[in-house]
Scaffold this motif. Structure first.
Motif, PDB file in Angstrom:
ATOM      1  N   ALA A 170     -12.174  84.367 -46.611  1.00 29.42           N
ATOM      2  CA  ALA A 170     -13.634  84.327 -46.749  1.00 29.42           C
ATOM      3  C   ALA A 170     -14.297  85.301 -45.782  1.00 29.42           C
ATOM      4  CB  ALA A 170     -14.145  82.908 -46.519  1.00 29.42           C
ATOM      5  N   PHE A 171     -13.800  85.342 -44.546  1.00 31.94           N
ATOM      6  CA  PHE A 171     -14.368  86.253 -43.548  1.00 31.94           C
ATOM      7  C   PHE A 171     -14.161  87.714 -43.951  1.00 31.94           C
ATOM      8  CE2 PHE A 171     -13.405  88.887 -39.761  1.00 31.94           C
ATOM      9  CZ  PHE A 171     -14.676  88.951 -39.226  1.00 31.94           C
ATOM     10  N   LEU A 172     -12.956  88.070 -44.369  1.00 32.00           N
ATOM     11  CA  LEU A 172     -12.670  89.458 -44.751  1.00 32.00           C
ATOM     12  C   LEU A 172     -13.483  89.865 -45.977  1.00 32.00           C
ATOM     13  CD1 LEU A 172      -8.805  89.617 -44.202  1.00 32.00           C
ATOM     14  CD2 LEU A 172     -10.618  90.516 -42.730  1.00 32.00           C
ATOM     15  N   LEU A 173     -13.590  88.974 -46.969  1.00 37.02           N
ATOM     16  CA  LEU A 173     -14.406  89.282 -48.145  1.00 37.02           C
ATOM     17  C   LEU A 173     -15.862  89.509 -47.734  1.00 37.02           C
ATOM     18  CD1 LEU A 173     -13.097  86.791 -50.876  1.00 37.02           C
ATOM     19  CD2 LEU A 173     -12.996  89.290 -50.958  1.00 37.02           C
ATOM     20  N   LEU A 178     -20.410  93.058 -47.067  1.00 32.15           N
ATOM     21  CA  LEU A 178     -21.570  93.371 -46.228  1.00 32.15           C
ATOM     22  C   LEU A 178     -21.587  94.836 -45.820  1.00 32.15           C
ATOM     23  CD1 LEU A 178     -24.050  92.399 -44.652  1.00 32.15           C
ATOM     24  CD2 LEU A 178     -22.512  91.801 -42.762  1.00 32.15           C
ATOM     25  N   LEU A 179     -20.461  95.355 -45.345  1.00 30.76           N
ATOM     26  CA  LEU A 179     -20.432  96.731 -44.854  1.00 30.76           C
ATOM     27  C   LEU A 179     -20.565  97.744 -45.989  1.00 30.76           C
ATOM     28  CD1 LEU A 179     -17.666  96.490 -42.098  1.00 30.76           C
ATOM     29  CD2 LEU A 179     -20.146  96.528 -41.806  1.00 30.76           C
ATOM     30  N   VAL A 180     -19.891  97.515 -47.096  1.00 28.39           N
ATOM     31  CA  VAL A 180     -19.992  98.448 -48.226  1.00 28.39           C
ATOM     32  C   VAL A 180     -21.411  98.458 -48.776  1.00 28.39           C
ATOM     33  CG1 VAL A 180     -19.196  98.912 -50.582  1.00 28.39           C
ATOM     34  CG2 VAL A 180     -17.550  98.258 -48.827  1.00 28.39           C
ATOM     35  N   PHE A 181     -21.995  97.278 -48.955  1.00 27.16           N
ATOM     36  CA  PHE A 181     -23.358  97.184 -49.486  1.00 27.16           C
ATOM     37  C   PHE A 181     -24.371  97.807 -48.524  1.00 27.16           C
ATOM     38  CE2 PHE A 181     -27.315  94.567 -49.704  1.00 27.16           C
ATOM     39  CZ  PHE A 181     -27.757  95.003 -50.938  1.00 27.16           C
ATOM     40  N   THR A 182     -24.271  97.480 -47.237  1.00 29.64           N
ATOM     41  CA  THR A 182     -25.250  97.974 -46.275  1.00 29.64           C
ATOM     42  C   THR A 182     -25.126  99.472 -46.060  1.00 29.64           C
ATOM     43  OG1 THR A 182     -25.055  95.831 -45.160  1.00 29.64           O
ATOM     44  CG2 THR A 182     -26.264  97.544 -44.020  1.00 29.64           C
ATOM     45  N   MET A 183     -23.895 100.004 -46.047  1.00 27.80           N
ATOM     46  CA  MET A 183     -23.733 101.445 -45.897  1.00 27.80           C
ATOM     47  C   MET A 183     -24.266 102.187 -47.113  1.00 27.80           C
ATOM     48  SD  MET A 183     -22.804 102.563 -43.038  1.00 27.80           S
ATOM     49  CE  MET A 183     -22.471 104.231 -43.572  1.00 27.80           C
ATOM     50  N   GLY A 184     -24.117 101.612 -48.291  1.00 23.21           N
ATOM     51  CA  GLY A 184     -24.713 102.232 -49.474  1.00 23.21           C
ATOM     52  C   GLY A 184     -26.224 102.322 -49.357  1.00 23.21           C
ATOM     53  N   ASN A 239     -27.994  87.759 -54.810  1.00 24.45           N
ATOM     54  CA  ASN A 239     -28.317  88.567 -53.643  1.00 24.45           C
ATOM     55  C   ASN A 239     -27.046  88.718 -52.802  1.00 24.45           C
ATOM     56  OD1 ASN A 239     -29.249  89.669 -51.239  1.00 24.45           O
ATOM     57  ND2 ASN A 239     -30.411  87.846 -50.645  1.00 24.45           N
ATOM     58  N   PRO A 240     -26.575  89.956 -52.562  1.00 27.12           N
ATOM     59  CA  PRO A 240     -25.340  90.119 -51.784  1.00 27.12           C
ATOM     60  C   PRO A 240     -25.369  89.437 -50.422  1.00 27.12           C
ATOM     61  CG  PRO A 240     -25.928  92.185 -52.838  1.00 27.12           C
ATOM     62  CD  PRO A 240     -27.075  91.245 -53.067  1.00 27.12           C
ATOM     63  N   LEU A 241     -26.534  89.406 -49.776  1.00 30.90           N
ATOM     64  CA  LEU A 241     -26.611  88.730 -48.484  1.00 30.90           C
ATOM     65  C   LEU A 241     -26.393  87.226 -48.626  1.00 30.90           C
ATOM     66  CD1 LEU A 241     -29.419  90.377 -46.344  1.00 30.90           C
ATOM     67  CD2 LEU A 241     -26.952  90.521 -46.073  1.00 30.90           C
ATOM     68  N   THR A 242     -26.912  86.633 -49.701  1.00 30.97           N
ATOM     69  CA  THR A 242     -26.648  85.221 -49.949  1.00 30.97           C
ATOM     70  C   THR A 242     -25.159  84.973 -50.095  1.00 30.97           C
ATOM     71  OG1 THR A 242     -28.795  84.872 -51.031  1.00 30.97           O
ATOM     72  CG2 THR A 242     -27.045  83.314 -51.557  1.00 30.97           C
ATOM     73  N   ILE A 243     -24.483  85.839 -50.835  1.00 29.29           N
ATOM     74  CA  ILE A 243     -23.048  85.699 -51.059  1.00 29.29           C
ATOM     75  C   ILE A 243     -22.287  85.831 -49.743  1.00 29.29           C
ATOM     76  CG2 ILE A 243     -21.062  86.738 -52.220  1.00 29.29           C
ATOM     77  CD1 ILE A 243     -23.036  87.579 -54.462  1.00 29.29           C
ATOM     78  N   VAL A 244     -22.663  86.811 -48.914  1.00 30.64           N
ATOM     79  CA  VAL A 244     -21.967  87.026 -47.643  1.00 30.64           C
ATOM     80  C   VAL A 244     -22.208  85.855 -46.692  1.00 30.64           C
ATOM     81  CG1 VAL A 244     -21.809  88.508 -45.609  1.00 30.64           C
ATOM     82  CG2 VAL A 244     -22.001  89.530 -47.869  1.00 30.64           C
TER      83      VAL A 244
END
Length: 308
Positions: A170-173, A178-184, A239-244
């Motif tokens: 869960a942590f790695l996912l 988070l990093l891929v989405f935020t860097m995009g 929302n990706p943040l909700t998922i993370v």
């Protein structure tokens, strides 16, 4: 007089140089620059860390102080005054596992957005692969994230949490999404901010709102009770943040001892996929966002020197 072709041949890379990845000045490897130019990337990271803490008495201790103050304020205001802690066992772990997510999102997003305009002298006067600037900002944010993660782990252990394969996955996912989405997003806004400085102010608004549009301070069951069954409920969960945040809750809170284990799992659109919920949707959205941000950045980088 020598032929133009012979002059070009004289400066052409040899076969050995081609094998070693030789490139003419001004050429770069595009989105592979952070990998191929690791030495320059490390120099930029050190430069950003030195500049940020120049003249600071606490230095890296601010990585502990800021989230600690943020946590205390939210815990007292929401957990005590609004009594949200009464319906959420180990509310301190629940709250802080969400805070570290939005803090990392906000720092990566904000720093990446300002990475080109903030390094205008370097961008406009010497050649450096432009991709290194937002990527160095992300690495600096990760340096500040590590102390917060250590505090979260210690706090979860105090409530009875034990590491498991489920927690690790869960942590790695969550980190990858988070990093891929935020860097995009950061690459996209960095390119736009080089031309329009209003973009960074807009990003600050997004970061401020993000804390409240994901289940950081409250349980997602409260959102379901308010807007469940509507299109807003679907959008909220996608929302990706909700998922993370939910993945971080799975990693550090949901299995933090028998008291929390007794609490029914928070709802998701993909309940059979528990405990990881909509990770596949978050990863898909993150990859699409990263591709769009990278393409826009690549097409805009040749104009950065003129725009700055």
């Amino acid at each position: 007089m020598s032929e133009p072709g012979s002059r070009r041949a004289a400066f052409a890379p040899s076969h050995a140089e081609q094998q070693e990845g030789w490139r003419a000045p001004g050429q770069d490897a595009g989105w592979l620059n952070p990998i191929r130019e690791r030495f320059l990337l490390a120099l930029l990271v050190r430069k950003e860390l030195r500049v940020r803490y120049r003249g600071s008495a606490l230095g890296m201790l601010w990585s502990y102080v800021k989230p600690a103050v943020q946590f205390i304020v939210f815990y007292i205001a929401l957990g005590v005054f609004l009594q949200l802690s009464e319906g959420t066992p180990a509310y301190a772990v629940y709250l802080f596992s969400g805070i570290v997510v939005v803090n990392l999102f906000g720092e990566v997003f904000g720093n990446a957005t300002r990475s080109i305009s903030g390094n205008a002298p370097l961008v406009s006067k010497i050649y450096l692969p432009s991709q290194l600037f937002p990527w160095s900002s992300m690495i600096v944010a990760l340096v500040h994230f590590v102390p917060q993660l250590l505090v979260l782990v210690v706090g979860a252990l105090l409530f009875g949490w034990l590491p498991s394969l489920t927690s690790l996955v869960a942590f790695l996912l969550g980190m990858v999404i988070l990093l891929v989405f935020t860097m995009g997003l950061g690459m996209l806004t960095a390119a736009l901010n080089a031309a329009f400085r209003d973009v960074e102010n807009f990003v600050d608004l997004i970061v401020m709102v993000a804390t409240w549009l994901s289940p950081v301070l409250y349980r997602i069951t409260m959102v379901e009770e308010a807007i469940g069954g509507t299109i807003l409920w679907w959008l909220y969960q996608l929302n990706p943040l909700t998922i993370v945040v939910q993945l971080f809750h799975t990693a550090f809170w949901r299995y933090a001892g028998p008291v929390v284990d007794a609490v029914p799992g928070d709802p998701t659109l993909a309940s059979p996929g528990e405990p990881f919920g909509l990770w596949w949707a978050g990863l898909l959205i993150a990859v699409v966002t990263f591709v769009i941000g990278t393409v826009v950045f690549e097409r805009s980088k040749r104009r950065f020197a003129q725009e700055l």
